[in-house]
Design a protein around this motif. Structure first.
Motif, PDB file in Angstrom:
ATOM      1  N   MET A   1       6.398   0.805  -8.799  1.00  0.00           N
ATOM      2  CA  MET A   1       5.350   0.765  -8.080  1.00  0.00           C
ATOM      3  C   MET A   1       5.553   1.801  -7.031  1.00  0.00           C
ATOM      4  SD  MET A   1       5.253  -2.642  -5.414  1.00  0.00           S
ATOM      5  CE  MET A   1       5.244  -3.620  -6.814  1.00  0.00           C
ATOM      6  N   LYS A   2       4.209   2.466  -6.725  1.00  0.00           N
ATOM      7  CA  LYS A   2       3.798   3.367  -5.818  1.00  0.00           C
ATOM      8  C   LYS A   2       4.046   2.930  -4.479  1.00  0.00           C
ATOM      9  CE  LYS A   2       1.156   6.747  -8.470  1.00  0.00           C
ATOM     10  NZ  LYS A   2      -0.130   7.667  -8.327  1.00  0.00           N
ATOM     11  N   THR A   3       4.552   3.847  -3.450  1.00  0.00           N
ATOM     12  CA  THR A   3       4.917   3.574  -2.216  1.00  0.00           C
ATOM     13  C   THR A   3       3.805   4.340  -1.240  1.00  0.00           C
ATOM     14  OG1 THR A   3       6.747   5.382  -2.024  1.00  0.00           O
ATOM     15  CG2 THR A   3       7.213   3.139  -2.700  1.00  0.00           C
ATOM     16  N   ALA A   4       3.536   3.584  -0.178  1.00  0.00           N
ATOM     17  CA  ALA A   4       2.695   4.385   1.018  1.00  0.00           C
ATOM     18  C   ALA A   4       3.327   3.888   2.252  1.00  0.00           C
ATOM     19  CB  ALA A   4       1.246   3.923   0.845  1.00  0.00           C
ATOM     20  N   PHE A   5       2.964   4.870   3.135  1.00  0.00           N
ATOM     21  CA  PHE A   5       3.457   4.811   4.566  1.00  0.00           C
ATOM     22  C   PHE A   5       2.205   5.138   5.479  1.00  0.00           C
ATOM     23  CE2 PHE A   5       5.767   6.825   8.592  1.00  0.00           C
ATOM     24  CZ  PHE A   5       5.767   5.410   9.124  1.00  0.00           C
ATOM     25  N   ILE A   6       1.867   4.382   6.228  1.00  0.00           N
ATOM     26  CA  ILE A   6       0.682   4.251   7.284  1.00  0.00           C
ATOM     27  C   ILE A   6       1.125   4.241   8.623  1.00  0.00           C
ATOM     28  CG2 ILE A   6      -1.766   3.335   7.659  1.00  0.00           C
ATOM     29  CD1 ILE A   6      -1.499   1.962   4.812  1.00  0.00           C
ATOM     30  N   THR A   7       0.894   5.249   9.298  1.00  0.00           N
ATOM     31  CA  THR A   7       0.947   5.003  10.763  1.00  0.00           C
ATOM     32  C   THR A   7      -0.091   4.496  11.619  1.00  0.00           C
ATOM     33  OG1 THR A   7      -0.111   7.214  11.450  1.00  0.00           O
ATOM     34  CG2 THR A   7       2.029   7.246  10.756  1.00  0.00           C
ATOM     35  N   GLY A   8       0.252   3.320  12.621  1.00  0.00           N
ATOM     36  CA  GLY A   8      -0.675   2.935  13.442  1.00  0.00           C
ATOM     37  C   GLY A   8      -1.555   1.752  12.758  1.00  0.00           C
ATOM     38  N   ALA A   9      -0.476   1.033  11.839  1.00  0.00           N
ATOM     39  CA  ALA A   9      -1.261   0.296  10.681  1.00  0.00           C
ATOM     40  C   ALA A   9      -1.201  -1.295  10.865  1.00  0.00           C
ATOM     41  CB  ALA A   9      -0.609   0.352   9.256  1.00  0.00           C
ATOM     42  N   ASN A  10      -0.904  -1.665  12.348  1.00  0.00           N
ATOM     43  CA  ASN A  10      -0.789  -3.039  12.754  1.00  0.00           C
ATOM     44  C   ASN A  10      -2.210  -3.625  13.045  1.00  0.00           C
ATOM     45  OD1 ASN A  10      -0.092  -1.189  15.220  1.00  0.00           O
ATOM     46  ND2 ASN A  10      -0.793  -3.151  16.137  1.00  0.00           N
ATOM     47  N   LYS A  11      -3.123  -2.855  12.999  1.00  0.00           N
ATOM     48  CA  LYS A  11      -4.514  -3.443  13.549  1.00  0.00           C
ATOM     49  C   LYS A  11      -5.792  -2.470  12.973  1.00  0.00           C
ATOM     50  CE  LYS A  11      -4.793  -1.249  17.772  1.00  0.00           C
ATOM     51  NZ  LYS A  11      -5.105  -1.506  19.587  1.00  0.00           N
ATOM     52  N   SER A  12      -7.014  -2.909  13.183  1.00  0.00           N
ATOM     53  CA  SER A  12      -8.065  -2.191  12.840  1.00  0.00           C
ATOM     54  C   SER A  12      -7.913  -1.547  11.426  1.00  0.00           C
ATOM     55  CB  SER A  12      -8.138  -1.298  13.868  1.00  0.00           C
ATOM     56  OG  SER A  12      -8.092  -1.860  15.122  1.00  0.00           O
ATOM     57  N   ILE A  13      -8.535  -0.197  11.544  1.00  0.00           N
ATOM     58  CA  ILE A  13      -8.609   0.724  10.088  1.00  0.00           C
ATOM     59  C   ILE A  13      -7.287   0.542   9.381  1.00  0.00           C
ATOM     60  CG2 ILE A  13      -9.383   2.817   9.170  1.00  0.00           C
ATOM     61  CD1 ILE A  13     -11.299   2.992  11.388  1.00  0.00           C
ATOM     62  N   GLY A  14      -6.179   1.012  10.177  1.00  0.00           N
ATOM     63  CA  GLY A  14      -4.855   1.226   9.314  1.00  0.00           C
ATOM     64  C   GLY A  14      -4.525  -0.101   8.755  1.00  0.00           C
ATOM     65  N   PHE A  15      -4.709  -1.239   9.421  1.00  0.00           N
ATOM     66  CA  PHE A  15      -4.313  -2.521   8.893  1.00  0.00           C
ATOM     67  C   PHE A  15      -5.019  -2.741   7.618  1.00  0.00           C
ATOM     68  CE2 PHE A  15      -4.923  -7.406   8.465  1.00  0.00           C
ATOM     69  CZ  PHE A  15      -3.614  -7.737   8.469  1.00  0.00           C
ATOM     70  N   GLU A  16      -6.437  -2.561   7.798  1.00  0.00           N
ATOM     71  CA  GLU A  16      -7.333  -2.850   6.449  1.00  0.00           C
ATOM     72  C   GLU A  16      -6.903  -1.951   5.473  1.00  0.00           C
ATOM     73  OE1 GLU A  16     -10.242  -4.132   4.023  1.00  0.00           O
ATOM     74  OE2 GLU A  16      -9.203  -5.197   5.639  1.00  0.00           O
ATOM     75  N   THR A  17      -6.549  -0.531   5.744  1.00  0.00           N
ATOM     76  CA  THR A  17      -6.253   0.248   4.729  1.00  0.00           C
ATOM     77  C   THR A  17      -4.740  -0.038   3.897  1.00  0.00           C
ATOM     78  OG1 THR A  17      -7.181   2.246   6.035  1.00  0.00           O
ATOM     79  CG2 THR A  17      -5.478   2.804   4.252  1.00  0.00           C
ATOM     80  N   ALA A  18      -3.824  -0.794   4.789  1.00  0.00           N
ATOM     81  CA  ALA A  18      -2.868  -1.216   4.124  1.00  0.00           C
ATOM     82  C   ALA A  18      -3.181  -2.477   3.241  1.00  0.00           C
ATOM     83  CB  ALA A  18      -1.936  -1.851   5.334  1.00  0.00           C
ATOM     84  N   ARG A  19      -4.078  -3.250   3.600  1.00  0.00           N
ATOM     85  CA  ARG A  19      -4.575  -4.458   2.791  1.00  0.00           C
ATOM     86  C   ARG A  19      -5.042  -4.014   1.561  1.00  0.00           C
ATOM     87  NH1 ARG A  19      -7.950  -7.254   6.095  1.00  0.00           N
ATOM     88  NH2 ARG A  19      -6.626  -9.079   6.475  1.00  0.00           N
ATOM     89  N   GLN A  20      -6.011  -3.035   1.562  1.00  0.00           N
ATOM     90  CA  GLN A  20      -6.581  -2.414   0.250  1.00  0.00           C
ATOM     91  C   GLN A  20      -5.420  -1.720  -0.628  1.00  0.00           C
ATOM     92  OE1 GLN A  20     -10.291  -0.583   0.914  1.00  0.00           O
ATOM     93  NE2 GLN A  20     -10.846  -1.792   2.710  1.00  0.00           N
ATOM     94  N   LEU A  21      -4.537  -0.926   0.010  1.00  0.00           N
ATOM     95  CA  LEU A  21      -3.427  -0.598  -0.876  1.00  0.00           C
ATOM     96  C   LEU A  21      -2.774  -1.372  -1.569  1.00  0.00           C
ATOM     97  CD1 LEU A  21      -2.372   2.680   1.085  1.00  0.00           C
ATOM     98  CD2 LEU A  21      -3.674   2.678  -1.039  1.00  0.00           C
ATOM     99  N   LEU A  22      -2.453  -2.548  -0.772  1.00  0.00           N
ATOM    100  CA  LEU A  22      -1.714  -3.523  -1.391  1.00  0.00           C
ATOM    101  C   LEU A  22      -2.323  -4.144  -2.551  1.00  0.00           C
ATOM    102  CD1 LEU A  22      -0.226  -5.308   1.895  1.00  0.00           C
ATOM    103  CD2 LEU A  22       1.017  -4.267   0.170  1.00  0.00           C
TER     104      LEU A  22
END
Length: 253
Positions: A1-22
């Protein structure tokens, strides 16, 4: 499984980016300056059935915090496939009546510049350098710098540009500096499998701009994820904004 780290991901664009990568099958380390906010974000994602996610406390302005985040993730995985430098601030200030104070080149104090650069530029450098060793172990490492078309010197020199009159000496110059770091980083990694690109998510409606944006976080997330998933034959060292250039996405520095 590939891994990703996103800074500032608890809300807004970062959060949505996390959702889409998941949704794309990644295991996501969700960076948040405030751990409680990060844990709440993880709880929300898990309630949606997206379980391969965990919160990581990180303050990109603090060397010790960045090192701790690197150590924590390093205990969980030997390889990081994607780094998304999403943390950022506008540096917007208001007077006692709540009126916006323009970020003028002639009147904005150096302290305001320092405050914004500490996150938008120096924070990106701290995080990127701290995680390069884990990224180098990936077969297809990707770094996405969340920038802004407002950081394009070429566009902001053109009176025909639709945002030409929306100047801001602090925020705009911080993104221009981030862009130059992106160019240099991509150049240094040009003979590797790294793909390093700057991506503007567009003028998105979030609390970052007091919800004045016109785009959705879903579209913004798609634009970022596109370059996190870019193939081995894809571009590196480029600047993309699909809002400005819907055809190819690439815009001038």
């Amino acid at each position: 499984m590939k891994t990703a780290f996103i800074t500032g991901a608890n809300k807004s664009i970062g959060f949505e980016t996390a959702r889409q990568l998941l949704h794309n099958g990644f295991y996501v380390y969700l960076g948040s300056r405030n751990l409680d906010n990060g844990l709440r974000a993880v709880k929300q994602l898990k309630s949606e059935g997206l379980t391969n996610v965990e919160a990581i406390q990180i303050d990109v302005t603090d060397d010790h915090s960045v090192k701790n985040a690197r150590l924590e993730i390093g205990l969980k995985t030997d390889v990081l496939d994607v780094l998304i430098n999403n943390s950022g601030v506008s540096g917007a200030k208001s007077d006692e009546n709540g009126n916006y104070i323009p970020q003028t080149a002639t009147g904005t104090s150096v302290e305001v510049f320092k405050e914004v650069y500490e996150i938008n530029v120096y924070g990106v450098i701290r995080v990127t350098q701290a995680f390069l060793d884990l990224l180098r172990k990936s077969e297809a490492p990707r770094i996405v710098m969340v920038s802004s078309s407002q950081g394009s010197i070429t566009l902001h020199s053109d009176p025909a540009y639709k945002y030409y009159n929306f100047k801001g000496a602090v925020y705009l110059s911080s993104k221009a500096a981030l862009n130059m770091y992106t160019v240099n980083l991509a150049y240094e990694l040009r003979d590797t499998h790294f793909k390093v690109n700057a991506v503007s998510p567009g003028f998105t409606k979030t609390d970052f701009n007091n919800n004045r944006g016109t785009g959705t976080v879903e579209d913004a997330g798609k634009r970022i994820v596109k370059y996190a998933l870019i193939g081995n034959d894809g571009a590196t060292g480029k600047f993309f904004c699909e809002e400005t250039n819907p055809q190819t996405g690439e815009i001038p520095w």
